[in-house]
Enzyme design. Structure first.
Site, PDB file in Angstrom:
ATOM      1  N   HIS A  52     114.208 -40.891   8.553  1.00 42.45           N
ATOM      2  CA  HIS A  52     115.242 -40.317   7.698  1.00 42.45           C
ATOM      3  C   HIS A  52     116.207 -41.379   7.655  1.00 42.45           C
ATOM      4  CE1 HIS A  52     114.402 -36.053   7.398  1.00 42.45           C
ATOM      5  NE2 HIS A  52     114.304 -36.012   8.762  1.00 42.45           N
ATOM      6  N   ARG A  77     110.703 -43.341  16.251  1.00 44.07           N
ATOM      7  CA  ARG A  77     110.234 -42.161  15.460  1.00 44.07           C
ATOM      8  C   ARG A  77     109.690 -42.623  14.004  1.00 44.07           C
ATOM      9  NH1 ARG A  77     113.381 -36.898  13.959  1.00 44.07           N
ATOM     10  NH2 ARG A  77     114.661 -38.155  12.480  1.00 44.07           N
ATOM     11  N   ASP A  91     101.467 -52.010  17.918  1.00 44.84           N
ATOM     12  CA  ASP A  91     101.271 -53.360  17.661  1.00 44.84           C
ATOM     13  C   ASP A  91     102.443 -54.292  17.742  1.00 44.84           C
ATOM     14  OD1 ASP A  91      98.367 -53.035  18.288  1.00 44.84           O
ATOM     15  OD2 ASP A  91      97.803 -53.414  16.019  1.00 44.84           O
ATOM     16  N   GLU A 156     109.640 -28.520  15.722  1.00 43.44           N
ATOM     17  CA  GLU A 156     111.009 -28.404  14.774  1.00 43.44           C
ATOM     18  C   GLU A 156     110.326 -27.549  13.683  1.00 43.44           C
ATOM     19  OE1 GLU A 156     111.935 -32.167  13.240  1.00 43.44           O
ATOM     20  OE2 GLU A 156     110.153 -33.060  13.109  1.00 43.44           O
ATOM     21  N   ASP A 182     115.379 -29.178  11.521  1.00 39.42           N
ATOM     22  CA  ASP A 182     114.269 -28.775  10.745  1.00 39.42           C
ATOM     23  C   ASP A 182     113.884 -27.279  11.296  1.00 39.42           C
ATOM     24  OD1 ASP A 182     113.309 -30.583   8.834  1.00 39.42           O
ATOM     25  OD2 ASP A 182     113.551 -31.945  10.527  1.00 39.42           O
TER      26      ASP A 182
HETATM   27  C1  3PY Z   1     115.935 -32.102  13.820  1.00 38.74           C
HETATM   28  O1  3PY Z   1     116.546 -31.467  14.365  1.00 38.74           O
HETATM   29  O2  3PY Z   1     114.928 -31.643  12.870  1.00 38.74           O
HETATM   30  C2  3PY Z   1     115.400 -33.302  14.454  1.00 38.74           C
HETATM   31  O3  3PY Z   1     114.202 -33.877  13.806  1.00 38.74           O
HETATM   32  C3  3PY Z   1     115.990 -34.131  15.472  1.00 38.74           C
HETATM   33  O4  3PY Z   1     117.521 -33.881  15.245  1.00 38.74           O
HETATM   34 MG    MG Z   2     113.608 -33.152  12.007  1.00 38.91          MG
END
Ligand code: 3PY
Ligand code: MG
Length: 271
Positions: A52, A77, A91, A156, A182
């Site tokens: 994000h 991430r 890498d 999530e 999410d």
């Molecule tokens: C979420 O809460 O969706 C995440 O990816 C971590 O905060």
């Molecule tokens: Mg998320």
């Protein structure tokens, strides 16, 4: 003569050594300078986000380099569970990954495969060219690469919670990171991370991870939720974000000294 160097510790090394839950801060600004400020703040891990946040390979590399002198574990991430992107991240020297949106055991297995050279996985071999092996200065990197990495997958969605037992038992998955935002969206209560059904789904996932002997992390910016999930055994918690601290801190300062400014229209009140 060139240096022979050891790989840095990865997240699982810190988690194994820890006798408490490890607190982390998100770095979502894409800035190596901000990453370095956060790295020196005393957190156990910092979470460089490319799902994000405005991060590409070059800015991730710069942030890894910026925080390397600090006693903090960088965890990164990627934007998606993708073999090629994960190969590029590894890498460039990412050793600890949190892979988003892993909804099934098959998707978890794909993330594991992306992290390992054959025969265990499908990671392409470019160690002579790559920072991960410090351009072949890490002795025997090809045979040791697996032990230098930590793979967490994100739980999530309602589907992931349904499949959580299979996901946590996937070989090669070191742990899970639960994403309440999410999760709430997928359960029809977007924006309500503290909705009782979302909290119950988080609790179920924590229990599944713990009973499988895997590491369990959760994101929680509210102090009460952080404490609750730590009490349930969360091994690591994301407790705040650089951008959120800056947004709220700058708003508070403006409200104190620029009270005549209309924060909604963005126009000074006297114009
Ligand atoms: C979420 O809460 O969706 C995440 O990816 C971590 O905060
Ligand atoms: Mg998320």
């Amino acid at each position: 003569m060139s240096f022979r160097i050891n790989p840095d510790p990865s997240f699982k090394d810190a988690l194994i050594a820890a006798d408490r839950s490890l607190a982390g801060i998100w770095v979502c600004s894409g800035s190596p300078l901000v990453a370095e400020i956060c790295a020196g703040a005393g957190f156990d891990w910092i979470f460089i986000d490319a799902e994000h946040s405005p991060n590409g390979l070059e800015s991730i590399l710069a942030q890894l380099q910026a925080v390397r002198g600090y006693p903090v574990i960088p965890v990164v991430r990627p934007p998606v569970n993708d073999t090629v992107i994960i190969k590029q991240y590894l890498d460039v020297g990412v050793q600890s990954l949190i892979v988003p949106m892993v909804n099934s055991a098959a998707e978890a297995r794909a993330a594991v495969a992306a992290c390992h050279y054959p025969p265990l996985g499908v990671r392409g071999v470019g160690s002579a060219l790559a920072r991960s092996a410090r351009w072949n200065r890490i002795p025997d990197y090809l045979n040791r690469a697996g032990e230098t990495l930590t793979l967490m997958v994100q739980i999530e969605s309602a589907q992931a919670v349904e499949n959580v037992e299979e996901i946590v038992h996937t070989e090669g998955v070191d742990g899970i990171f639960i994403g309440p935002s999410d999760l709430a969206a997928s359960m029809g209560v977007i924006g309500q991370q503290d909705h009782p059904e979302v909290v119950a789904a988080v609790e179920k996932s924590i229990a599944a991870g713990k009973s499988a002997g895997k590491f369990v992390g959760v994101n929680a910016f509210a102090e009460q939720s952080i404490k609750h999930y730590i009490e349930l055994g969360a091994d690591f918690v994301g407790v705040g974000a650089d951008v959120a601290l800056l947004a709220r801190g700058s708003e508070a300062l403006a409200a104190k000294f620029a009270a005549g400014h209309d924060a909604v229209s963005g126009t000074p009140a006297s114009y």
